[in-house]
Motif scaffolding. Structure first.
Motif, PDB file in Angstrom:
ATOM      1  N   PHE A  74     102.224  33.305  75.892  1.00 57.50           N
ATOM      2  CA  PHE A  74     101.388  33.940  75.146  1.00 57.50           C
ATOM      3  C   PHE A  74     100.043  33.937  76.125  1.00 57.50           C
ATOM      4  O   PHE A  74     100.168  32.986  77.544  1.00 57.50           O
ATOM      5  N   THR A  75      99.185  34.801  76.385  1.00 59.55           N
ATOM      6  CA  THR A  75      98.277  34.724  77.104  1.00 59.55           C
ATOM      7  C   THR A  75      96.719  34.471  76.873  1.00 59.55           C
ATOM      8  O   THR A  75      95.565  34.132  77.779  1.00 59.55           O
ATOM      9  N   HIS A  76      96.549  34.274  75.932  1.00 63.24           N
ATOM     10  CA  HIS A  76      95.121  33.536  75.279  1.00 63.24           C
ATOM     11  C   HIS A  76      95.520  32.224  74.890  1.00 63.24           C
ATOM     12  O   HIS A  76      96.717  31.718  74.148  1.00 63.24           O
ATOM     13  N   PRO A  77      94.436  31.166  74.795  1.00 68.21           N
ATOM     14  CA  PRO A  77      94.818  30.134  74.101  1.00 68.21           C
ATOM     15  C   PRO A  77      94.541  30.053  72.244  1.00 68.21           C
ATOM     16  O   PRO A  77      93.932  31.263  72.393  1.00 68.21           O
ATOM     17  N   GLY A  78      93.946  29.459  71.883  1.00 67.19           N
ATOM     18  CA  GLY A  78      94.575  29.638  70.081  1.00 67.19           C
ATOM     19  C   GLY A  78      95.439  29.106  69.280  1.00 67.19           C
ATOM     20  O   GLY A  78      96.090  28.595  69.908  1.00 67.19           O
ATOM     21  N   VAL A  79      95.906  29.487  67.670  1.00 62.00           N
ATOM     22  CA  VAL A  79      96.533  29.421  66.995  1.00 62.00           C
ATOM     23  C   VAL A  79      97.454  30.458  66.668  1.00 62.00           C
ATOM     24  O   VAL A  79      96.729  32.213  66.432  1.00 62.00           O
ATOM     25  N   TYR A  80      98.636  30.168  66.638  1.00 65.67           N
ATOM     26  CA  TYR A  80      99.286  31.372  66.439  1.00 65.67           C
ATOM     27  C   TYR A  80     100.286  30.468  65.634  1.00 65.67           C
ATOM     28  O   TYR A  80     100.747  29.600  65.341  1.00 65.67           O
ATOM     29  N   MET A  81     101.012  32.020  64.588  1.00 68.56           N
ATOM     30  CA  MET A  81     101.792  31.985  63.492  1.00 68.56           C
ATOM     31  C   MET A  81     103.596  32.936  64.543  1.00 68.56           C
ATOM     32  O   MET A  81     103.281  33.502  64.430  1.00 68.56           O
ATOM     33  N   ILE A  82     104.220  32.097  64.338  1.00 69.19           N
ATOM     34  CA  ILE A  82     105.859  32.522  64.756  1.00 69.19           C
ATOM     35  C   ILE A  82     106.918  32.542  63.488  1.00 69.19           C
ATOM     36  O   ILE A  82     106.915  31.902  62.393  1.00 69.19           O
ATOM     37  N   THR A  83     107.398  33.936  63.779  1.00 71.29           N
ATOM     38  CA  THR A  83     108.190  34.116  62.704  1.00 71.29           C
ATOM     39  C   THR A  83     109.944  34.318  63.126  1.00 71.29           C
ATOM     40  O   THR A  83     109.364  34.778  64.236  1.00 71.29           O
ATOM     41  N   ALA A  84     110.551  34.444  62.248  1.00 66.55           N
ATOM     42  CA  ALA A  84     111.572  34.648  62.628  1.00 66.55           C
ATOM     43  C   ALA A  84     112.907  34.933  61.081  1.00 66.55           C
ATOM     44  O   ALA A  84     112.256  34.449  59.967  1.00 66.55           O
ATOM     45  N   GLU A  85     113.231  36.172  61.431  1.00 66.07           N
ATOM     46  CA  GLU A  85     114.060  36.422  60.481  1.00 66.07           C
ATOM     47  C   GLU A  85     115.623  36.576  60.449  1.00 66.07           C
ATOM     48  O   GLU A  85     115.737  37.323  61.714  1.00 66.07           O
ATOM     49  N   VAL A  86     116.866  36.807  59.928  1.00 67.93           N
ATOM     50  CA  VAL A  86     118.423  36.608  60.133  1.00 67.93           C
ATOM     51  C   VAL A  86     118.499  37.198  59.289  1.00 67.93           C
ATOM     52  O   VAL A  86     118.641  36.555  57.761  1.00 67.93           O
ATOM     53  N   ASN A  87     119.386  38.179  59.404  1.00 70.78           N
ATOM     54  CA  ASN A  87     119.963  39.419  57.982  1.00 70.78           C
ATOM     55  C   ASN A  87     119.084  38.810  57.135  1.00 70.78           C
ATOM     56  O   ASN A  87     119.751  38.967  55.575  1.00 70.78           O
ATOM     57  N   GLY A  88     117.548  39.389  56.638  1.00 69.38           N
ATOM     58  CA  GLY A  88     117.268  39.805  54.924  1.00 69.38           C
ATOM     59  C   GLY A  88     116.074  38.042  54.931  1.00 69.38           C
ATOM     60  O   GLY A  88     115.619  38.040  53.960  1.00 69.38           O
ATOM     61  N   VAL A  89     116.973  36.824  55.601  1.00 69.87           N
ATOM     62  CA  VAL A  89     116.186  35.682  55.362  1.00 69.87           C
ATOM     63  C   VAL A  89     115.659  35.325  56.413  1.00 69.87           C
ATOM     64  O   VAL A  89     115.591  35.362  57.374  1.00 69.87           O
ATOM     65  N   LYS A  90     114.610  35.191  55.746  1.00 64.32           N
ATOM     66  CA  LYS A  90     113.609  34.551  55.977  1.00 64.32           C
ATOM     67  C   LYS A  90     113.028  33.488  56.233  1.00 64.32           C
ATOM     68  O   LYS A  90     112.771  32.098  55.568  1.00 64.32           O
ATOM     69  N   ALA A  91     112.381  32.978  57.675  1.00 61.17           N
ATOM     70  CA  ALA A  91     112.349  31.235  58.452  1.00 61.17           C
ATOM     71  C   ALA A  91     110.533  30.747  57.796  1.00 61.17           C
ATOM     72  O   ALA A  91     109.627  31.912  57.390  1.00 61.17           O
ATOM     73  N   ARG A  92     109.887  29.985  57.257  1.00 67.87           N
ATOM     74  CA  ARG A  92     109.247  29.478  56.906  1.00 67.87           C
ATOM     75  C   ARG A  92     107.644  29.735  58.067  1.00 67.87           C
ATOM     76  O   ARG A  92     108.429  29.590  59.202  1.00 67.87           O
TER      77      ARG A  92
END
Length: 339
Positions: A74-92
């Motif tokens: 991260f280059t700047h402070p703040g709020v971020y949303m991290i996403t992940a996906e495996v074989n079409g299945v997405k994480a919350r």
């Protein structure tokens, strides 16, 4: 095969390794300018842990985040949303609050100090602010004196026949920065003068340091710098009277030349910080801190004379906060994750 009838045996292959659930693991110590490893817990349809899945990571936020494989920076402070996906299945998606990396800040400050040092070494003249700055970053009394006397010279305020208390206070600060005795200060033009005694004697019955009445008498800046200068050299003066006069001057709107209200109140924190035992000082310090908080920009900085996030304003406020025992890194001095 009988009587022309063909029988085909169909074998159904069930993939028990089909991904069923993906959960992003919580992150700790999420700061800027640092590679942070991203991990996820993955299970198949049988509830078994899958360890060899290929995860596609993503980061969304107000600012750009650099994703390299399973690491993010991260280059700047703040709020971020991290996403992940495996074989079409997405994480919350995982929400994270990114803070400034204090170690990185220290590195940047160190680099800035080195740049400032080189800049000041090329100056032909030092005013009271640059003299104090050079003395601090060099931390070598002999070198500071040589630099300011032999290579450059001190910008002396007034000709010492111009009786301004503010001039005497600033010249005292320069003498200290140049590792010289302010009571036997050799001016650039030759004469040796006592900068201290005239300033102490200029303190009037109201506690104000007044040499030139029309200028000094109503000047909060004069009172602030006189107190700071005399305290710096541990010179006796009527401290209670001086501080009470300053408190009186801070009761209304103030602005003098290059010093706007914000800077004068921040400087006043420096002058008041050593006199907390005097009635009214602690209350005024709290008032000034609340005022400065109300003036802080949404990105953590301070403005000056129409200039957004001006270094003069920010630097003066930081000095005042530190003198008052405040930590500029504390949450109370952060706006949207920024100091």
């Amino acid at each position: 095969e009988a009587q022309g009838i063909s029988v085909e045996k169909i074998i159904e292959v069930i993939d028990y390794q089909k991904i069923f659930n993906v959960k992003i693991n919580e992150l700790v110590d999420v700061v800027t300018d640092k590679d942070i490893q991203l991990t996820a817990s993955i299970t198949d349809s049988e509830g078994q842990v899958v360890t060899d899945a290929n995860i596609t990571w993503g980061v969304e936020g107000e600012h750009t985040a650099l994703v390299n494989g399973s690491a993010v920076r991260f280059t700047h402070p703040g709020v971020y949303m991290i996403t992940a996906e495996v074989n079409g299945v997405k994480a919350r998606a995982l929400e994270v609050q990114v803070e400034l990396n204090s170690e990185s800040i220290q590195t940047q400050v160190a680099q800035a100090v080195e740049h400032m040092k080189k800049y000041l070494e090329n100056k032909g003249q030092y005013d009271y602010i640059s003299a104090l700055a050079y003395s601090k970053v060099v931390n070598n009394a002999e070198l500071s004196q040589k630099q300011m006397r032999s290579i450059g010279h001190l910008r002396e305020y007034g000709n010492h026949d111009e009786k301004y208390s503010l001039y005497y206070a600033k010249n005292i600060l320069q003498a200290v920065a140049a590792s010289e005795n302010p009571k036997q200060f050799k001016t650039y033009k030759g004469p040796v003068v006592d900068l201290v005694t005239p300033l102490v004697k200029a303190q009037d019955a109201d506690g104000h340091f007044t040499m030139f009445y029309n200028f000094d008498k109503t000047s909060v800046a004069t009172q602030v710098w006189a107190i700071i200068a005399l305290d710096l050299i541990n010179e006796p003066y009527n401290e209670e009277a001086a501080v009470k006069d300053l408190l009186k001057g801070l009761n209304g709107p103030i602005s003098e030349g290059s010093y706007k209200e914000q800077e004068l109140r921040a400087l006043s924190l420096i002058a008041l910080s050593k006199h907390r035992d005097i009635e009214g000082v602690n209350q005024q310090i709290t008032t000034i801190l609340n005022y400065l908080k109300s003036q802080q920009n949404e990105d953590g900085g301070f403005n000056y004379g129409g200039y957004t996030n001006n270094p003069f304003a920010i630097g003066t406020v930081i000095q005042g906060l530190i003198a008052a025992g405040e930590n500029p890194y504390d949450a109370k001095w952060k706006k949207n994750g920024k100091t």
